[in-house]
Structures are given as structure tokens and as C-alpha cells.
Design a protein around this motif. Structure first.
Motif, PDB file in Angstrom:
ATOM      1  N   ALA A 828     -49.598  -2.848  97.791  1.00 45.33           N
ATOM      2  CA  ALA A 828     -50.688  -3.145  98.733  1.00 45.33           C
ATOM      3  C   ALA A 828     -51.958  -3.487  97.976  1.00 45.33           C
ATOM      4  O   ALA A 828     -52.194  -2.976  96.867  1.00 45.33           O
ATOM      5  CB  ALA A 828     -50.939  -1.935  99.635  1.00 45.33           C
ATOM      6  N   THR A 829     -52.759  -4.357  98.593  1.00 41.90           N
ATOM      7  CA  THR A 829     -53.986  -4.759  97.912  1.00 41.90           C
ATOM      8  C   THR A 829     -55.082  -5.083  98.916  1.00 41.90           C
ATOM      9  O   THR A 829     -54.802  -5.521 100.040  1.00 41.90           O
ATOM     10  CB  THR A 829     -53.734  -5.989  97.016  1.00 41.90           C
ATOM     11  OG1 THR A 829     -54.960  -6.329  96.360  1.00 41.90           O
ATOM     12  CG2 THR A 829     -53.253  -7.177  97.824  1.00 41.90           C
ATOM     13  N   ASN A 830     -56.323  -4.851  98.503  1.00 39.19           N
ATOM     14  CA  ASN A 830     -57.458  -5.278  99.325  1.00 39.19           C
ATOM     15  C   ASN A 830     -58.158  -6.466  98.687  1.00 39.19           C
ATOM     16  O   ASN A 830     -59.298  -6.779  98.985  1.00 39.19           O
ATOM     17  CB  ASN A 830     -58.454  -4.129  99.551  1.00 39.19           C
ATOM     18  CG  ASN A 830     -58.921  -3.522  98.245  1.00 39.19           C
ATOM     19  OD1 ASN A 830     -58.720  -4.109  97.177  1.00 39.19           O
ATOM     20  ND2 ASN A 830     -59.552  -2.340  98.325  1.00 39.19           N
ATOM     21  N   ARG A 831     -57.406  -7.132  97.718  1.00 41.17           N
ATOM     22  CA  ARG A 831     -57.901  -8.301  97.022  1.00 41.17           C
ATOM     23  C   ARG A 831     -56.997  -9.474  97.351  1.00 41.17           C
ATOM     24  O   ARG A 831     -56.058  -9.352  98.126  1.00 41.17           O
ATOM     25  CB  ARG A 831     -57.911  -8.033  95.513  1.00 41.17           C
ATOM     26  CG  ARG A 831     -58.754  -6.804  95.108  1.00 41.17           C
ATOM     27  CD  ARG A 831     -58.401  -6.332  93.711  1.00 41.17           C
ATOM     28  NE  ARG A 831     -58.557  -7.351  92.709  1.00 41.17           N
ATOM     29  CZ  ARG A 831     -59.714  -7.609  92.069  1.00 41.17           C
ATOM     30  NH1 ARG A 831     -60.780  -6.868  92.328  1.00 41.17           N
ATOM     31  NH2 ARG A 831     -59.801  -8.579  91.173  1.00 41.17           N
ATOM     32  N   THR A 832     -57.235 -10.620  96.725  1.00 41.41           N
ATOM     33  CA  THR A 832     -56.388 -11.788  96.982  1.00 41.41           C
ATOM     34  C   THR A 832     -54.963 -11.503  96.508  1.00 41.41           C
ATOM     35  O   THR A 832     -53.989 -11.780  97.212  1.00 41.41           O
ATOM     36  CB  THR A 832     -56.940 -13.020  96.245  1.00 41.41           C
ATOM     37  OG1 THR A 832     -58.287 -13.227  96.660  1.00 41.41           O
ATOM     38  CG2 THR A 832     -56.109 -14.254  96.537  1.00 41.41           C
ATOM     39  N   ARG A 833     -54.871 -10.911  95.293  1.00 33.15           N
ATOM     40  CA  ARG A 833     -53.578 -10.506  94.755  1.00 33.15           C
ATOM     41  C   ARG A 833     -53.751  -9.150  94.104  1.00 33.15           C
ATOM     42  O   ARG A 833     -54.847  -8.797  93.654  1.00 33.15           O
ATOM     43  CB  ARG A 833     -53.074 -11.527  93.711  1.00 33.15           C
ATOM     44  CG  ARG A 833     -52.619 -12.831  94.338  1.00 33.15           C
ATOM     45  CD  ARG A 833     -52.085 -13.801  93.291  1.00 33.15           C
ATOM     46  NE  ARG A 833     -51.539 -14.979  93.917  1.00 33.15           N
ATOM     47  CZ  ARG A 833     -50.279 -15.082  94.365  1.00 33.15           C
ATOM     48  NH1 ARG A 833     -49.453 -14.056  94.192  1.00 33.15           N
ATOM     49  NH2 ARG A 833     -49.859 -16.189  94.936  1.00 33.15           N
ATOM     50  N   PRO A 834     -52.678  -8.364  94.036  1.00 34.01           N
ATOM     51  CA  PRO A 834     -52.799  -7.057  93.378  1.00 34.01           C
ATOM     52  C   PRO A 834     -53.068  -7.222  91.879  1.00 34.01           C
ATOM     53  O   PRO A 834     -52.694  -8.206  91.259  1.00 34.01           O
ATOM     54  CB  PRO A 834     -51.442  -6.404  93.630  1.00 34.01           C
ATOM     55  CG  PRO A 834     -50.507  -7.511  93.913  1.00 34.01           C
ATOM     56  CD  PRO A 834     -51.313  -8.623  94.518  1.00 34.01           C
ATOM     57  N   LYS A 835     -53.779  -6.243  91.329  1.00 34.32           N
ATOM     58  CA  LYS A 835     -54.037  -6.266  89.890  1.00 34.32           C
ATOM     59  C   LYS A 835     -52.716  -6.140  89.140  1.00 34.32           C
ATOM     60  O   LYS A 835     -51.816  -5.410  89.568  1.00 34.32           O
ATOM     61  CB  LYS A 835     -54.946  -5.104  89.504  1.00 34.32           C
ATOM     62  CG  LYS A 835     -56.376  -5.240  90.022  1.00 34.32           C
ATOM     63  CD  LYS A 835     -57.197  -4.052  89.541  1.00 34.32           C
ATOM     64  CE  LYS A 835     -58.631  -4.174  90.053  1.00 34.32           C
ATOM     65  NZ  LYS A 835     -59.473  -3.023  89.590  1.00 34.32           N
ATOM     66  N   PRO A 836     -52.606  -6.843  88.026  1.00 34.00           N
ATOM     67  CA  PRO A 836     -51.366  -6.670  87.225  1.00 34.00           C
ATOM     68  C   PRO A 836     -51.233  -5.230  86.768  1.00 34.00           C
ATOM     69  O   PRO A 836     -52.232  -4.590  86.439  1.00 34.00           O
ATOM     70  CB  PRO A 836     -51.593  -7.617  86.030  1.00 34.00           C
ATOM     71  CG  PRO A 836     -52.667  -8.568  86.483  1.00 34.00           C
ATOM     72  CD  PRO A 836     -53.513  -7.830  87.452  1.00 34.00           C
ATOM     73  N   SER A 837     -50.041  -4.744  86.763  1.00 31.89           N
ATOM     74  CA  SER A 837     -49.834  -3.343  86.366  1.00 31.89           C
ATOM     75  C   SER A 837     -49.817  -3.209  84.856  1.00 31.89           C
ATOM     76  O   SER A 837     -49.577  -4.172  84.135  1.00 31.89           O
ATOM     77  CB  SER A 837     -48.526  -2.819  86.965  1.00 31.89           C
ATOM     78  OG  SER A 837     -47.463  -3.665  86.636  1.00 31.89           O
TER      79      SER A 837
END
Length: 837
Positions: A828-837
Motif C-alpha cells: 500500500a502507498t500514499n504516493r504515486t508508487r511505493p518506495k523501493p524496499s
């Protein structure tokens, strides 16, 4: 003497009253009852030198009957037969038969309830059912019952239903005499509009003159229609052998007699009359009747406390009575100015005056008699409760009755004057203030129709101008003609009444009249008609009712007036006669009736608490000024009242306060035990004394209100345990897989919801639940642009089916955003794409 129909029943009547003390005589018009019955009892053994009093409803009928009976005895009026009417009396020590009008009889009974010098009272024409006749009969019945069982009472009528009267008289015998009448043909004509009644009457009279022989009697509602009809006929040039005579109560006795007698020159006569000619008097030579179908009467409204002089259709009984006047000497004809269809819809009988009259005079008479409850006396129709109570209230206001309803000394003095209590009070107060002469003239003007009314083009409802014209006429001397267009007979009556009242009050002749004091004196007579200007000739009465002047005039500038006469037919009554009133007079003479009202209230215009004190006379505002002695309790109560009146929107509701209230409403809805407080508008307003009032101290304006912390005030409605439960089961926010805390919307307590972007829920398998797991939140799934794309309460079902359709659409519109094939395994993300892990 010619044999009259009444002679056939006189032996029976005298025999009945030789044994009984009451009887009812029904005799048709023309039977001779008025003039023959009293003479038949002159030598009755039970009379024993006492008088016979015969009550006649009208002065004209009283004088006419007395003259006829005296002539039959070969005497002059005032010997064996005499009469007493207001301002005219012809009696002597020899008088046995005394014909009196109704007010005279009431005074006689009040002064001597036993009527020790009277052996018999005859109530003639009782079917007219005047208020004074009903009152006189009620008093006479009580006198007979309590003091004088030998007092004979005889009720005579032409059209009355005999049985109720006979029952009222204790089961008295009823004797019927058939009148000597000839057949009367009836012709129905086209109806005329009321405003053109005089023109229709003139046409009907001309038709009757051309078709019939003999004199004509015309029935019209009042003196105004009579004068207009006379003018129409004069313009029609009827011919030198036709004379027009007028007959109504405001004419001089000489003019009335002229209308009754045959014309000395033998001319054909047209008599224009009010209902005065319906009964009691006989106009010789009449063979034709023209009936307008209208009568004028005064009707009192308990709702407004004002009388109205109305013109209305007559009853069938009155129409038959009028029609019968054409059949006295030969076969006759009656022209009715209405249709047969209209006739079928006329009321059967005229309404008794006791049901429609101002009952203040009756209430005063009964109080003077010693009776507070009218039902203690015998009535054919008891006085209506509302109108009688209103009459008693006016008498209390005039000082005639005390609070218990007993008559005061002042009330007894009022009753002795024998005029309306309003005017009697004004006369007595005027005498106390040294203004008796002015009060007398005001009373006389108000008892007459407005004979000094200016032309229609002149606007003047100020009674002072009438008073000045009367004063000018008095100073010139009664031998001179009155002002042009003014009824000389009415003027002479006024002067007689002025002389009489001066004598009764024991005051000298008038000096210089101070007409500027008119308003003060009128305020004593009409305290309920004191009014204050509200601009443009409009006023508010002390009772709260609106009145107005028909046009702009001198009187329009007065701040206060007293309206003596009001036409109450519109939404605002039309002022007919009034006088200006000074505020200082109100302060001096009505201070005890004023109320000082201190008012602390919220002013919506300024958004603040204002404290004022008002000096009120009923609905009339005398004076208003700021009130300094305001307590915090007064201010708090004023603010609370404003909130209750205007609603909770007057308060400032922050987001936190709104959400707390909605969360509490949610818990109330889903609380099986019903322990949670009700926070609906109705409940909060009803219980504002508890949760709001204690915190309103120091609030003076809208800014102070806005600083109230409503969230904190509402939380005081919850116990500590409830606050803990609220945080657990109705949380303000829900943390979603993206880590964001999303506020819960509780605006619908049945369906609380989260509005959250779809990408922030990746990985959440089930719909969040609250209220201990009992309520699933509704999810408003949003696009990256925060636009709704789906609403669901079953997130698992959405992932398995609905998501893939939504994904196609969103991927096309938001290609840079993250749209995984497996949302349950995605980050889940509140950005355009999730941050890379």
C-alpha cells in the motif's frame, strides 16, 4: 269606537289575568292590541288604583299609542294616559296607563324593585327582542317571584313563538287574536346592489305608483338610504299630487307625526321608513309596501371588542311583518326587491339582540340589580358567556365593578345616568376634573350619528371639529337654523340631551370649552381604544389590534389618539372619530395600568445581548430606554433563549465538535442498553440548561459565543467509562495499510464511512469494523485525484471481482501510478508508487 279583532278576546284576557299573574297574547298586526289592551284593564278590581306600565320598543310608538288611547277616552295625553320617553314626559298624578320606552322601565325597576305603585307591566311587540326588553322582563319576573306575586305581566307580540315565552312565565296561558288583515299580493323584483339600493328603490316606487292606488310605505335600512331615495324621487318629478315623507328615529316628533298622518291636502303619500314602521304604529292610508329587504343593526364582536353597524338581509318573519302593513285597510300589494329564490334562503327569524350586542350595559344593570351571574335570572335566551365576561372586564377597567364582580359606588353612579357605561364613566370623571361641560357634549355627540361629518372630499375624523361646530350652534341659540347640511331635528335633540345631562350632573351651563382636553376625556370612556402611531396614519390599539385613518389629515400627526368610533370590517379597523392624546395624560391617569417590562434579549441584528426596559400600556409602548441593572444570569438566560429560538446554528461548530457529536449519535444508535445521551437538535435544546447554560457566563455577543469550546461541553455529557468506550468503538480515525490515519465520517450513524484512496488499502483483506466489530465501515474508494470510483462494505469481494474493472479504467487515466495485478499482496502507498524496499 269601531270593533277591532282584539275586542273578541279581551273578555278572555281580562278573565285570565283576573285569576293568574301572567299571560301571553299573540295578536296579528292590525288587531288593535297596543291601544285596546291597556284600556281594557283600567277598571280591573285587582288594579286597586295602581298604574299599568306598557313597554314600547320605540319613542315614536310610545307617543303615538298614548295619544291614541287618550283620544279614545276624550282626554289629553298626560291625564289618564301618559308617556315617558327619554327627554320627553307627559304624565301627572292622575295617570294610570303609562307608556314607556325600554330604558325608562329598567330605571323604574332598579329604583323600586317592588314597583309598589304598579299593578301590571305590558311588554308590547316583544318579538323585536331588544336587549332592554329581555332585561326588563328578567327583572320583572324576579320582582314578581320574590316581592310581588300579585304583579301582572303580559307579553304581547305579533310574530313570536308563544310556547317558549309562556314557559318562561311559569306556564302562562296563551291567548291568540286573529288580526283584521286583507289579502296582500306579492311581487318579486330584480335585486339591487347595496350601494345602489336607493336607485333600485326609486324605480320600484315609480313602478308601484304607476300600477297601484293608495299611499306607499317603503322600507329602507337607514336614514342615509332614505335621504338618497328621496333625492332620486325628487329628481324624477313624480307630480304635484304626490308627497314624500321620511320616517326614522332621528327625526323630530313633528316630522314623525307628519309621516304617520294622512296628508292634509289629500295628496298621495310615499313614506320612506326604517324598520320603525314594522310594528306598533299604524300609518293611515297605506295600501302598498315596497320592501328593500335590508335592515341595519349594530353587532358586537367579542373577538375585537368593537361594535359594527352592519346592513344585512332581514328575516322571513320581518319580511312578513312588513308585507302585512299593506293589508290593513283593504287588499294590498307588496313589492319585494329580491327574488323568490333569495326569499327561500332568508333566515326564519331575526337574531335576538342579546346574542349580538355589547353586553357591558347589561352587566352593569345586573350588578346594580345585585346579580353577578346572569343565569340566576330567567331569560328566553341567556347572555352569551364570552360577550358577558368581556362586558364585565370593561366595567372593572372603568371602576364600576370590583375584582369580585360586585358593583362599586362609582358603578352605581354610572348606572343612575342611564347611558352606556363608557359615557357614564367619562361624565363622572369629567366632573371630577372640572370638565363636565365638555364631557356632556362629547357624550351627546357620540350618542348621535355623525351629523357634522364633512363632505366626502374633506378628510377629518377629529371629533374636536364636530365639538366646535356644536358649540357655535349653541352660542347662536337654538332658535337659529343649524349649519348647512346638518339635521336640525338632531341638533335640537342634542341640546335637549345637553340640558338634561347638565341637570342630572348638577353642573352649570358651559363656559369656554377646552376642546384640547377631548382626548383625555375620551380615554376615560374608551381606555381600550388608546392607540399609538406606527406611521403614515396607522396606529396600534392598546389591545394589539391595528387601526388606521382613511387619508392623511391633521390627526395623522398625533403620536397618541383615542379612537371613539371604529369601522372594524377590514384587517385594520378604519377610524371614524378620534382625538389626540398627550403622553403626560397617560402618565398621570393610567400609570397604575402600565407595566414596566425589563427585557434582556439577544439582538440578531447586532449579534449581542441588549438590555432594555419598556413602559407598556397593553400593547402600546409608552417609553423605552436602556436597562443598566443586568445580572450575568439575565444575560446567560437571554443567550440561551436566543439559541432555543434561532437554533443550534447560532453556535460555532468546529470540525472536532461536529465529529464528536456525530460519534456520540453513532454510539446512541448502536447502544443496546440505551445509556448514551441523545444529541439531536431537539434533545440538546431541551437540555441546554444542563450542558450549555452553566458555561454562558460572560457571553455578551457573537464573538464570545464563537469562543465556546463545544467539543469540551459535549464531552461533559459522558462519564469516564463512556469516553473510553467512545475511543475504542467509535474512533476518530482508522489507520490503513499505507500508514495514513483516515478520519471516519459519522454523519450517517447507520453508515459511517472512510473516504480513502484505493492504493492506500492494498494488502488489507477485510473491511474495517467498529462498535466492537458490530458495524462494518462503508468504504468510499477514491482515485489518485480523490474522486470516488467505488463504494463498498465488503472489501474482500471488491478485491476478488470489482477491482479488476476499476484497475483498467484507473490505469488508463493514471498510467504513472502503481496498479498491481494482485492487490492483496501488493504494498500500500500514499504516493504515486511505493518506495523501493
Amino acid at each position: 269606537m269601531n270593533q277591532l279583532p282584539i275586542h273578541q278576546v279581551l273578555p278572555q284576557l281580562t278573565a285570565v289575568l283576573g285569576e293568574r299573574n301572567a299571560a301571553v297574547l299573540i295578536a296579528e298586526p292590525g288587531a288593535g292590541k297596543t291601544t285596546q289592551v291597556p284600556l281594557a284593564f283600567l277598571k280591573a278590581p285587582w288594579l286597586q288604583g295602581r298604574r299599568i306600565i306598557m313597554l314600547e320598543p320605540r319613542r315614536l310608538a310610545a307617543r303615538s299609542a298614548a295619544r291614541y288611547m287618550a283620544s279614545a277616552l276624550g282626554e289629553r295625553v298626560g291625564e289618564t294616559v301618559g308617556y315617558r320617553v327619554r327627554m320627553d314626559s307627559r304624565v301627572s298624578d292622575r295617570t294610570v296607563i303609562e307608556v314607556v320606552t325600554e330604558g325608562i322601565l329598567t330605571r323604574m325597576l332598579q329604583e323600586d324593585p317592588e314597583l309598589s305603585g304598579t299593578g301590571m307591566i305590558i311588554f308590547d311587540e316583544y318579538h323585536e327582542r331588544s336587549l332592554q326588553a329581555d332585561t326588563g322582563l328578567a327583572f320583572a319576573l324576579e320582582s314578581q317571584s320574590v316581592l310581588r306575586d300579585d304583579l301582572r305581566l303580559l307579553v304581547m307580540s305579533a310574530t313570536l313563538e308563544a310556547e317558549p315565552v309562556a314557559k318562561l312565565l311559569g306556564g302562562a296561558p296563551v291567548i291568540v287574536s286573529e288580526g283584521r288583515s286583507y289579502p296582500v299580493a306579492t311581487k318579486y323584483l330584480h335585486a339591487s346592489r347595496l350601494e345602489e339600493l336607493h336607485k333600485g328603490a326609486a324605480r320600484a316606487i315609480q313602478l308601484a305608483l304607476s300600477e297601484q292606488e293608495g299611499d306607499i310605505l317603503v322600507f329602507l335600512p337607514g336614514a342615509r338610504e332614505i335621504r338618497r331615495t328621496a333625492n332620486e324621487l325628487q329628481q324624477a318629478n313624480l307630480g304635484g299630487d304626490i308627497v314624500i315623507r321620511q320616517l326614522h328615529g332621528t327625526l323630530s316628533p313633528e316630522m314623525q307625526d307628519e309621516a304617520i298622518r294622512p296628508d292634509p291636502a289629500g295628496s298621495r303619500k310615499v313614506v320612506l321608513s326604517t324598520s320603525i314602521a314594522e310594528s306598533s304604529i299604524t300609518i293611515q292610508g297605506i295600501k302598498v309596501v315596497v320592501d328593500s329587504g335590508y335592515a341595519r343593526t349594530e353587532v358586537f364582536s367579542p373577538r375585537t371588542g368593537l361594535p359594527q353597524l352592519i346592513t344585512r338581509r332581514l328575516s322571513k318573519a320581518s319580511a312578513d311583518q312588513r308585507r302585512g302593513r299593506a293589508g290593513r285597510i283593504s287588499a294590498g300589494v307588496c313589492y319585494r326587491m329580491w327574488s323568490e329564490e333569495e326569499h327561500r334562503h332568508l333566515p326564519e327569524h331575526t337574531e335576538p339582540a342579546i346574542r349580538e350586542s355589547d353586553l357591558a350595559p347589561l352587566a352593569l344593570e345586573l350588578a346594580a340589580w345585585g346579580t353577578r351571574d346572569p343565569l340566576q335570572l330567567a331569560w328566553l335566551d341567556p347572555p352569551p358567556k364570552a360577550a358577558f365576561a368581556q362586558g364585565q372586564e370593561l366595567l372593572r377597567q372603568l371602576g364600576a365593578l370590583d375584582e369580585s364582580g360586585q358593583i362599586t359606588d362609582h358603578g352605581r353612579s354610572m348606572a343612575r345616568l342611564g347611558i352606556h357605561p363608557r359615557l357614564a364613566h367619562m361624565l363622572l370623571r369629567g366632573k371630577e376634573l372640572g370638565e363636565a361641560a365638555l364631557a356632556v357634549r362629547l357624550a351627546v355627540l357620540l350618542q348621535e350619528r355623525d351629523i357634522f361629518r364633512p363632505q366626502a372630499s374633506a378628510a377629518d375624523q377629529d371629533i374636536r371639529s364636530r365639538l366646535e361646530r356644536l358649540d357655535q350652534y349653541e352660542r347662536r341659540g337654538s332658535g337659529n337654523a343649524g349649519p348647512e347640511g346638518v339635521d336640525d331635528a338632531a341638533l335640537k335633540r342634542m341640546l335637549q340631551e345637553i340640558t338634561k345631562l347638565h341637570s342630572e350632573l348638577g353642573i352649570p351651563d358651559a363656559g369656554v370649552l377646552r376642546t384640547d382636553r377631548c382626548g383625555l376625556l375620551l380615554s376615560f370612556a374608551y381606555p381600550d381604544r388608546i392607540a399609538k402611531s406606527r406611521g403614515t396614519g396607522s396606529y396600534v390599539l392598546r389591545t394589539g389590534r391595528g387601526i388606521r385613518l382613511a387619508s392623511v389629515q391633521q390627526l395623522s400627526r398625533a403620536s397618541y389618539i383615542v379612537a371613539a368610533v371604529i369601522d372594524d370590517q377590514g384587517p385594520d379597523g378604519l377610524i371614524q372619530l378620534a382625538a389626540p392624546l398627550e403622553e403626560e395624560w397617560l402618565e398621570e391617569h393610567f400609570r397604575d395600568e402600565m407595566e414596566l417590562i425589563r427585557e434582556v434579549s439577544w439582538d440578531p441584528a447586532s449579534g449581542s445581548v441588549r438590555a432594555r426596559q419598556r413602559l407598556m400600556l397593553g400593547a402600546v409602548l409608552i417609553r423605552e430606554q436602556p436597562y443598566e441593572g443586568v445580572t450575568e444570569e439575565d444575560r446567560s438566560a437571554a443567550v440561551l433563549n436566543a439559541i432555543r429560538r434561532e437554533g443550534l446554528g447560532l453556535l460555532t461548530w468546529t470540525k472536532a465538535a461536529v465529529q464528536l457529536r456525530e460519534r456520540m449519535a453513532f454510539m446512541k444508535r448502536h447502544d443496546p442498553a440505551g445509556a448514551w445521551p441523545d444529541v439531536t437538535d431537539e434533545a440538546l435544546l431541551a437540555n441546554a440548561d444542563t450542558w450549555l447554560l452553566p458555561y454562558l457566563g460572560g457571553v455578551r455577543n457573537r464573538h464570545d459565543l464563537s469562543r465556546l469550546g463545544l467539543a469540551g461541553l459535549l464531552s461533559h455529557l459522558l462519564s469516564w467509562d463512556m469516553k473510553q468506550e467512545l475511543e475504542r468503538e467509535a474512533p476518530t480515525h482508522i489507520q490503513v495499510p499505507s500508514g495514513s490515519r483516515i478520519p471516519v465520517d459519522y454523519s450517517d450513524p447507520d453508515k459511517p464511512y472512510l473516504a480513502v484512496r484505493l492504493q492506500e488499502l492494498f494488502g488489507m483483506k477485510e473491511t474495517p469494523r467498529i462498535a466492537g466489530g458490530r458495524v462494518a465501515l462503508t468504504l468510499h474508494l477514491l482515485s489518485p485525484a480523490h474522486r470516488p470510483v467505488q463504494v463498498t462494505s465488503d472489501l474482500a469481494s471488491f478485491w476478488s471481482s470489482g477491482y479488476f474493472e476499476v484497475k483498467k479504467d484507473l490505469k488508463g487515466r493514471y498510467p504513472k501510478h502503481y496498479w498491481p495485478d494482485d492487490p492483496l499482496e501488493a504494498t500500500a502507498t500514499n504516493r504515486t508508487r511505493p518506495k523501493p524496499s
